[in-house]
Design a protein around this motif. Structure first.
Motif, PDB file in Angstrom:
ATOM      1  N   SER A 169     -12.627  -3.831  -0.882  1.00 52.16           N
ATOM      2  CA  SER A 169     -11.469  -4.748  -0.786  1.00 52.16           C
ATOM      3  C   SER A 169     -11.616  -5.389   0.582  1.00 52.16           C
ATOM      4  O   SER A 169     -11.892  -4.775   1.616  1.00 52.16           O
ATOM      5  CB  SER A 169     -10.173  -3.972  -1.099  1.00 52.16           C
ATOM      6  OG  SER A 169      -9.938  -2.844  -0.102  1.00 52.16           O
ATOM      7  N   LEU A 170     -10.387  -6.470   0.699  1.00 56.89           N
ATOM      8  CA  LEU A 170     -10.373  -7.123   1.974  1.00 56.89           C
ATOM      9  C   LEU A 170      -9.849  -6.071   2.873  1.00 56.89           C
ATOM     10  O   LEU A 170     -10.150  -6.198   4.015  1.00 56.89           O
ATOM     11  CB  LEU A 170      -9.307  -8.181   1.595  1.00 56.89           C
ATOM     12  CG  LEU A 170      -8.957  -9.017   2.928  1.00 56.89           C
ATOM     13  CD1 LEU A 170     -10.553  -9.774   3.680  1.00 56.89           C
ATOM     14  CD2 LEU A 170      -8.229 -10.334   2.578  1.00 56.89           C
ATOM     15  N   PRO A 171      -8.900  -5.359   2.829  1.00 59.34           N
ATOM     16  CA  PRO A 171      -7.938  -4.315   3.779  1.00 59.34           C
ATOM     17  C   PRO A 171      -9.321  -3.608   4.418  1.00 59.34           C
ATOM     18  O   PRO A 171      -9.279  -3.221   5.539  1.00 59.34           O
ATOM     19  CB  PRO A 171      -7.242  -3.570   2.987  1.00 59.34           C
ATOM     20  CG  PRO A 171      -6.636  -4.566   1.792  1.00 59.34           C
ATOM     21  CD  PRO A 171      -7.625  -5.010   1.333  1.00 59.34           C
ATOM     22  N   PHE A 176     -13.468  -1.872   8.508  1.00 58.96           N
ATOM     23  CA  PHE A 176     -14.852  -1.874   8.699  1.00 58.96           C
ATOM     24  C   PHE A 176     -15.191  -2.628   9.980  1.00 58.96           C
ATOM     25  O   PHE A 176     -16.084  -2.356  10.974  1.00 58.96           O
ATOM     26  CB  PHE A 176     -15.876  -2.297   7.536  1.00 58.96           C
ATOM     27  CG  PHE A 176     -15.654  -1.393   6.470  1.00 58.96           C
ATOM     28  CD1 PHE A 176     -15.110   0.013   6.674  1.00 58.96           C
ATOM     29  CD2 PHE A 176     -16.312  -1.546   5.287  1.00 58.96           C
ATOM     30  CE1 PHE A 176     -15.106   0.860   5.389  1.00 58.96           C
ATOM     31  CE2 PHE A 176     -16.321  -0.765   4.046  1.00 58.96           C
ATOM     32  CZ  PHE A 176     -15.541   0.667   4.226  1.00 58.96           C
ATOM     33  N   SER A 177     -14.644  -3.741  10.163  1.00 58.67           N
ATOM     34  CA  SER A 177     -14.938  -4.820  11.021  1.00 58.67           C
ATOM     35  C   SER A 177     -14.333  -4.249  12.482  1.00 58.67           C
ATOM     36  O   SER A 177     -15.007  -4.171  13.447  1.00 58.67           O
ATOM     37  CB  SER A 177     -14.396  -6.224  10.819  1.00 58.67           C
ATOM     38  OG  SER A 177     -14.623  -6.968  11.832  1.00 58.67           O
ATOM     39  N   ILE A 178     -13.377  -3.707  12.466  1.00 63.67           N
ATOM     40  CA  ILE A 178     -12.497  -3.078  13.652  1.00 63.67           C
ATOM     41  C   ILE A 178     -13.378  -1.983  13.860  1.00 63.67           C
ATOM     42  O   ILE A 178     -13.530  -1.603  15.249  1.00 63.67           O
ATOM     43  CB  ILE A 178     -11.270  -2.519  12.963  1.00 63.67           C
ATOM     44  CG1 ILE A 178     -10.127  -3.844  12.922  1.00 63.67           C
ATOM     45  CG2 ILE A 178     -10.533  -1.919  14.350  1.00 63.67           C
ATOM     46  CD1 ILE A 178      -9.019  -3.574  12.470  1.00 63.67           C
ATOM     47  N   LEU A 179     -13.880  -1.211  13.051  1.00 65.97           N
ATOM     48  CA  LEU A 179     -14.599   0.229  13.437  1.00 65.97           C
ATOM     49  C   LEU A 179     -15.966  -0.165  14.158  1.00 65.97           C
ATOM     50  O   LEU A 179     -16.401   0.574  15.067  1.00 65.97           O
ATOM     51  CB  LEU A 179     -14.987   1.113  12.157  1.00 65.97           C
ATOM     52  CG  LEU A 179     -13.732   1.481  11.504  1.00 65.97           C
ATOM     53  CD1 LEU A 179     -14.302   2.543  10.382  1.00 65.97           C
ATOM     54  CD2 LEU A 179     -12.916   2.402  12.513  1.00 65.97           C
ATOM     55  N   LEU A 336      -3.840   3.625  -0.883  1.00 59.45           N
ATOM     56  CA  LEU A 336      -4.608   3.113  -1.952  1.00 59.45           C
ATOM     57  C   LEU A 336      -3.873   2.161  -2.781  1.00 59.45           C
ATOM     58  O   LEU A 336      -4.388   1.230  -3.454  1.00 59.45           O
ATOM     59  CB  LEU A 336      -4.874   4.325  -2.834  1.00 59.45           C
ATOM     60  CG  LEU A 336      -5.871   4.348  -4.211  1.00 59.45           C
ATOM     61  CD1 LEU A 336      -7.071   3.711  -3.769  1.00 59.45           C
ATOM     62  CD2 LEU A 336      -5.931   5.555  -4.649  1.00 59.45           C
ATOM     63  N   ARG A 337      -2.625   1.973  -2.835  1.00 59.93           N
ATOM     64  CA  ARG A 337      -1.998   0.940  -3.622  1.00 59.93           C
ATOM     65  C   ARG A 337      -2.130  -0.217  -3.120  1.00 59.93           C
ATOM     66  O   ARG A 337      -1.883  -1.332  -3.811  1.00 59.93           O
ATOM     67  CB  ARG A 337      -0.516   1.141  -3.884  1.00 59.93           C
ATOM     68  CG  ARG A 337       0.224   1.378  -2.260  1.00 59.93           C
ATOM     69  CD  ARG A 337       1.842   1.597  -2.423  1.00 59.93           C
ATOM     70  NE  ARG A 337       2.390   1.596  -1.427  1.00 59.93           N
ATOM     71  CZ  ARG A 337       2.430   2.663  -0.421  1.00 59.93           C
ATOM     72  NH1 ARG A 337       1.976   3.906  -0.947  1.00 59.93           N
ATOM     73  NH2 ARG A 337       3.226   2.865   0.683  1.00 59.93           N
ATOM     74  N   GLU A 338      -2.707  -0.391  -1.954  1.00 57.17           N
ATOM     75  CA  GLU A 338      -2.815  -1.854  -1.328  1.00 57.17           C
ATOM     76  C   GLU A 338      -4.259  -2.410  -1.447  1.00 57.17           C
ATOM     77  O   GLU A 338      -4.699  -3.268  -0.784  1.00 57.17           O
ATOM     78  CB  GLU A 338      -2.339  -1.780   0.206  1.00 57.17           C
ATOM     79  CG  GLU A 338      -1.103  -1.704   0.368  1.00 57.17           C
ATOM     80  CD  GLU A 338      -0.505  -1.851   1.830  1.00 57.17           C
ATOM     81  OE1 GLU A 338      -1.630  -2.018   2.691  1.00 57.17           O
ATOM     82  OE2 GLU A 338       0.660  -1.520   2.136  1.00 57.17           O
ATOM     83  N   ARG A 339      -5.200  -1.335  -2.150  1.00 60.40           N
ATOM     84  CA  ARG A 339      -6.589  -1.657  -1.955  1.00 60.40           C
ATOM     85  C   ARG A 339      -6.927  -1.128  -3.612  1.00 60.40           C
ATOM     86  O   ARG A 339      -8.189  -0.488  -3.722  1.00 60.40           O
ATOM     87  CB  ARG A 339      -7.442  -0.715  -1.075  1.00 60.40           C
ATOM     88  CG  ARG A 339      -6.886   0.389  -0.544  1.00 60.40           C
ATOM     89  CD  ARG A 339      -7.711   1.086   0.230  1.00 60.40           C
ATOM     90  NE  ARG A 339      -9.101   1.514  -0.037  1.00 60.40           N
ATOM     91  CZ  ARG A 339      -9.845   2.723   0.166  1.00 60.40           C
ATOM     92  NH1 ARG A 339      -9.284   3.557   0.975  1.00 60.40           N
ATOM     93  NH2 ARG A 339     -10.742   2.967  -0.298  1.00 60.40           N
ATOM     94  N   ARG A 340      -6.213  -1.590  -4.424  1.00 55.29           N
ATOM     95  CA  ARG A 340      -6.561  -1.236  -5.735  1.00 55.29           C
ATOM     96  C   ARG A 340      -8.102  -1.756  -6.491  1.00 55.29           C
ATOM     97  O   ARG A 340      -8.682  -1.170  -7.336  1.00 55.29           O
ATOM     98  CB  ARG A 340      -5.580  -1.864  -6.890  1.00 55.29           C
ATOM     99  CG  ARG A 340      -4.189  -1.360  -6.448  1.00 55.29           C
ATOM    100  CD  ARG A 340      -3.210  -1.903  -7.853  1.00 55.29           C
ATOM    101  NE  ARG A 340      -1.725  -1.386  -7.349  1.00 55.29           N
ATOM    102  CZ  ARG A 340      -1.049  -0.433  -7.485  1.00 55.29           C
ATOM    103  NH1 ARG A 340      -2.108   0.567  -8.044  1.00 55.29           N
ATOM    104  NH2 ARG A 340       0.196  -0.064  -7.347  1.00 55.29           N
TER     105      ARG A 340
END
Length: 483
Positions: A169-171, A176-179, A336-340
């Motif tokens: 998902s986008l979030p 991953f990009s920040i890590l 999880l509700r923001e990355r269904r």
């Protein structure tokens, strides 16, 4: 035979050959003793700015030409060469060398006879060829580097996991990009997120991608112990520091020296310990409990909590200076509700994990039914990924070895009978009739729960007849109490 030897690489890379020399290299490759000697001789070639001829113990010679590749300095090595051998002494030496290494007499003689005699005037042409080849190799190396960079960019854009963290998902892609950007740094990281989102997993991934990956990764939950025990656990203590301290004990900071220390639920740490932690973060020093000797450590600290530290600072329950010291880099793990969109991926992974622990029988590979997946997608998941993992494990256990299709009947009642709250985004992607039906389901369920499943009182609250309510309860599958 042409070989490329890069600096700091012990073994040369074979990049080309002709038929006669291929037999020679094949003969060498088939015998470990000779192969090691051959490689050792090539790897020990001295670096030079000019072309040079190197004598090989086998009796032949090697022509080396320096070249500059995009990835660093390299040498092109042409071998084997027989330069200035009119009487065939070098051929005889090659043949003897092969025989001593265990190569059959016939093979050794055949290989030695196929070696071509080169004149010294030919070396100039070979040197020119090597320079041209070096330039081509440099261009090829640049193209490979560009292709590798583009491939890595595509992988980062389209990857579905970050080692142990799963998500497309986008979030999660933003996480991953920040890590990727913070892994090489030694700055303190503050990981925020609800319970069950995987904050410790994020901290572990930061450690595994850092230069400290080979050192220790130490974890301590600050809410698991009282103040005295937590101070002793983190900073260690000296013998006699308190009742029961019968020996010196190193603290977790000592154990994490050179590595990473993950402090979970830091919001539960007392003000006294906050002061001591602040000194470690600023100076890298601390005193063990009951000790007078200052200790210095090199530790990267990662903190996490599900509490609002900024609000705690405003309330005076968390030190402001410590808050800004640990909040150098802030990472938020989405619930999880923001990355269904990740639920199908996570479900597949958890099913595989659960069936690996409990090997299946003749029922075959387990998978979720469409109805069960729809229920999972519509649930709010207050416990986030941890709750989803437990739910999948429960379904696998209840299904047994003979059942491969995990239907919605195996779901917990709270998930099977609980409709999604429209404020959580259930209306997106639905038409008006579906949204109205969803709202009706929610209202009926809530009134039944409030009235302890008394259908008469629930019908009165909803403004419909009891008979109509019973019909709708049967239609939506609310015939069993789940609240």
């Amino acid at each position: 035979m042409l070989l490329v030897q890069k600096k700091k690489v012990s073994r040369p890379l074979v990049v080309g050959s002709d038929n006669s020399l291929e037999k020679f290299i094949t003969a060498i490759a088939n015998y470990e003793t000779l192969s090691e000697q051959h490689t050792a001789a090539l790897s020990s070639i001295p670096w030079s700015n000019d072309a040079q001829i190197i004598e090989h113990p086998a009796g032949f010679q090697i022509l080396t030409i320096p070249c500059q590749l995009a990835s660093g300095r390299a040498q092109l090595a042409f071998c084997p060469l027989l330069v200035g051998d009119p009487r065939g002494h070098r051929r005889e030496k090659v043949e003897r060398y092969l025989k001593q290494a265990g190569v059959g007499i016939g093979v050794a003689r055949s290989v030695a006879s196929t070696l071509k005699l080169s004149e010294r005037t030919d070396l100039e042409h070979i040197s020119e060829l090597g320079k041209i080849l070096g330039k081509e190799a440099e261009k090829h190396s640049e193209r490979l580097d560009q292709s590798e960079r583009r491939l890595n960019e595509l992988r980062k854009k389209n990857r579905t996991r970050y080692l142990q963290i799963i998500g497309q998902s986008l979030p999660m892609q933003e996480l991953f990009s920040i890590l990727d950007r913070i892994a090489d740094s030694d700055s303190t990281v503050y990981v925020a997120g609800e319970n069950g989102t995987g904050k410790e997993l994020v901290a572990r991934e930061i450690h595994e991608h850092s230069r400290r990956a080979d050192a220790a990764f130490v974890v301590q939950n600050c809410s698991a112990l009282n103040d005295n025990l937590l101070e002793s656990e983190i900073f260690g203590h000296k013998r006699g520091a308190f009742t029961g301290a019968i020996a010196d004990k190193p603290g977790l900071f000592d154990m994490a020296d050179g590595g990473t220390f993950f402090l979970d639920e830091i919001g539960d740490m007392s003000p006294a310990l906050q002061v001591k932690l602040l000194r470690v973060l600023q100076e890298g020093t601390f005193h063990p409990v009951g000790g007078n000797t200052e200790r210095k450590v090199d530790v990267r600290v990662i903190c996490a909590t599900n509490r609002d530290l900024k609000q705690m600072v405003d309330n005076g329950t968390f030190r402001e200076d410590l808050y800004y010291r640990i909040n150098v880099i802030s990472v938020t793990v989405p619930p999880l509700r923001e990355r269904r969109d990740d639920i199908p991926l996570l479900t597949e992974y958890f099913i595989a994990k659960a069936t690996e622990i409990r090997p299946g029988g003749p029922g075959g590979k387990k998978s979720l039914s469409k109805g069960a997946m729809q229920r999972l997608l519509e649930f709010e998941w207050p416990g986030n990924v941890r709750e989803l993992e437990n739910e999948i494990e429960r379904m696998v256990v209840l299904a047994g070895k003979l059942v491969s299709n995990l239907s919605e009947e195996l779901l917990s009642p709270r998930i099977r009978h609980r409709p999604l709250t429209l404020s959580g985004g259930a209306g997106r992607g639905r038409n008006l009739p579906e949204s109205l039906e969803q709202l009706e389901r929610e209202m009926i369920y809530e009134e039944l729960r409030k009235n302890r499943w008394n259908k008469t009182r629930a019908a009165q609250a909803l403004g419909i007849s009891r008979r109509n309510l019973i019909r709708k309860v049967e239609r939506y599958g609310f015939d069993r109490r789940s609240g």
